[in-house]
Design a protein around this motif. Structure first.
Motif, mmCIF file in Angstrom:
data_model
loop_
_atom_site.group_PDB
_atom_site.id
_atom_site.type_symbol
_atom_site.label_atom_id
_atom_site.label_comp_id
_atom_site.label_asym_id
_atom_site.label_seq_id
_atom_site.Cartn_x
_atom_site.Cartn_y
_atom_site.Cartn_z
ATOM 1 N N GLU A 19 0.845 -1.188 0.000
ATOM 2 C CA GLU A 19 0.000 0.000 0.000
ATOM 3 C C GLU A 19 0.883 1.241 0.000
ATOM 4 O O GLU A 19 1.899 1.297 0.705
ATOM 5 C CB GLU A 19 -0.897 0.026 1.239
ATOM 6 C CG GLU A 19 -1.901 -1.108 1.312
ATOM 7 C CD GLU A 19 -2.793 -0.998 2.535
ATOM 8 O OE1 GLU A 19 -2.826 0.088 3.150
ATOM 9 O OE2 GLU A 19 -3.456 -1.989 2.871
ATOM 10 N N ARG A 20 0.483 2.213 -0.789
ATOM 11 C CA ARG A 20 1.230 3.463 -0.838
ATOM 12 C C ARG A 20 1.226 4.136 0.545
ATOM 13 O O ARG A 20 0.251 4.057 1.284
ATOM 14 C CB ARG A 20 0.623 4.415 -1.871
ATOM 15 C CG ARG A 20 0.760 3.882 -3.286
ATOM 16 C CD ARG A 20 0.238 4.874 -4.317
ATOM 17 N NE ARG A 20 0.210 4.263 -5.634
ATOM 18 C CZ ARG A 20 1.257 4.184 -6.457
ATOM 19 N NH1 ARG A 20 2.418 4.699 -6.075
ATOM 20 N NH2 ARG A 20 1.146 3.609 -7.639
ATOM 21 N N GLY A 21 2.336 4.763 0.874
ATOM 22 C CA GLY A 21 2.444 5.496 2.124
ATOM 23 C C GLY A 21 2.725 4.646 3.341
ATOM 24 O O GLY A 21 2.708 5.152 4.457
ATOM 25 N N THR A 22 2.990 3.339 3.145
ATOM 26 C CA THR A 22 3.282 2.458 4.280
ATOM 27 C C THR A 22 4.722 1.975 4.219
ATOM 28 O O THR A 22 5.391 2.068 3.195
ATOM 29 C CB THR A 22 2.347 1.235 4.279
ATOM 30 O OG1 THR A 22 2.599 0.434 3.108
ATOM 31 C CG2 THR A 22 0.886 1.665 4.272
ATOM 32 N N GLY A 23 5.181 1.451 5.339
ATOM 33 C CA GLY A 23 6.531 0.897 5.383
ATOM 34 C C GLY A 23 7.567 1.941 5.736
ATOM 35 O O GLY A 23 7.266 3.114 5.984
ATOM 36 N N ILE A 24 8.827 1.497 5.742
ATOM 37 C CA ILE A 24 9.907 2.405 6.126
ATOM 38 C C ILE A 24 10.064 3.513 5.095
ATOM 39 O O ILE A 24 9.644 3.386 3.941
ATOM 40 C CB ILE A 24 11.242 1.646 6.278
ATOM 41 C CG1 ILE A 24 11.696 1.075 4.926
ATOM 42 C CG2 ILE A 24 11.155 0.562 7.333
ATOM 43 C CD1 ILE A 24 13.134 0.615 4.914
#
Length: 257
Positions: free
Chosen positions: A187-192
């Motif tokens: 998903e866009r905008g997630t993670g490091i």
């Protein structure tokens, strides 16, 4: 374990390793014809890697018995070269080359068409290439890791293909595999948050059918669960302030260097 941020001479050495791997892949690609064996590919990778002053990173890695992965048709990844596996017209085959040079690793792969192939085979290969490029295109300082997987998955789905979830890209540098794990779905905008100096591989495995996979008894070879074709393309990329530098994009002359 933290994610290394490379700079200076480290990046210079990574560039050399990336170009060595890309050069070997291109050199081998020019020799792929119906009738050769995947063991021939392994021998060529060993020969050309040595000629460039490197060593095959994959050879002996966790016991892997070859210098290259050769993944044909329904094989998703980690195919082991064999003397009795011969390329035939209509096949597609991924050749995955990783070169260690001066203590740094460059990792790249591409899927090749052998002779005349079906429209379906051509489609999945084209989609896999474009998925890799879509993932690379969103890499920049300040982007989120999930942006990569989202871009890849959106394109694959729009083209009627699926993306393997169990395997992904990885950090690379002084070690062939390191953090972070780079999922090719997300998903866009997630993670490091990506930072300048990080080095990643982006290597989506795209299936013509469903995304399910299974591991063969050799404990290496991964195939599609439904027997559908699978294709993959891979680059090693350096995150920069401006975007990214593709370290395994072949420079003119590198194939014959």
């Amino acid at each position: 374990m933290g994610i290394p941020l490379l700079k200076g001479t480290e990046i210079d050495r990574l560039r050399l390793a990336g170009q060595a791997a890309a050069g070997t892949l291109a050199w081998v690609a020019g020799r792929l014809t119906p009738g050769i064996t995947t063991a021939d590919i392994d021998a060529w990778v060993r020969e050309d890697t040595a000629r460039r002053g490197g060593t095959p990173s994959q050879l002996g890695y966790h016991g892997f018995p070859a210098s290259v992965c050769t993944s044909r048709n329904q094989v998703v990844c980690h195919g082991i070269p064999r003397k009795d596996e011969r390329l035939e017209p209509g096949d597609i085959i991924n050749v995955d080359v990783t070169t260690c040079l001066n203590g740094f690793h460059g990792d790249t792969s591409a899927t090749f068409l052998i002779g005349e192939v079906s429209a379906e085979a051509r489609h999945v290969v084209d989609v896999a290439r474009r998925c890799r490029d879509a993932g690379v295109a969103v890499v920049r300082h300040g982007a989120k890791l999930g942006d990569i997987g989202a871009a890849i998955e959106e394109l694959a789905r729009a083209e009627g293909c699926s993306v393997v979830r169990e395997y992904g890209g990885h950090g690379i540098g002084r070690s062939m595999h390191g953090p972070p794990h780079v999922s090719h779905v997300g998903e866009r905008g997630t993670g490091i948050t990506l930072k300048s100096g990080m080095v990643l591989t982006i290597e989506p495995m795209v299936n013509l059918g469903r995304p399910g996979i299974r591991l063969l008894p050799d404990k290496w070879t991964v195939v599609t669960e439904d027997g559908s074709l699978s294709a993959q393309f891979e680059h090693t990329v350096l995150v920069t302030r401006e975007g990214c530098e593709v370290l395994t994009r072949l420079d003119p002359g590198a194939a014959s260097a």
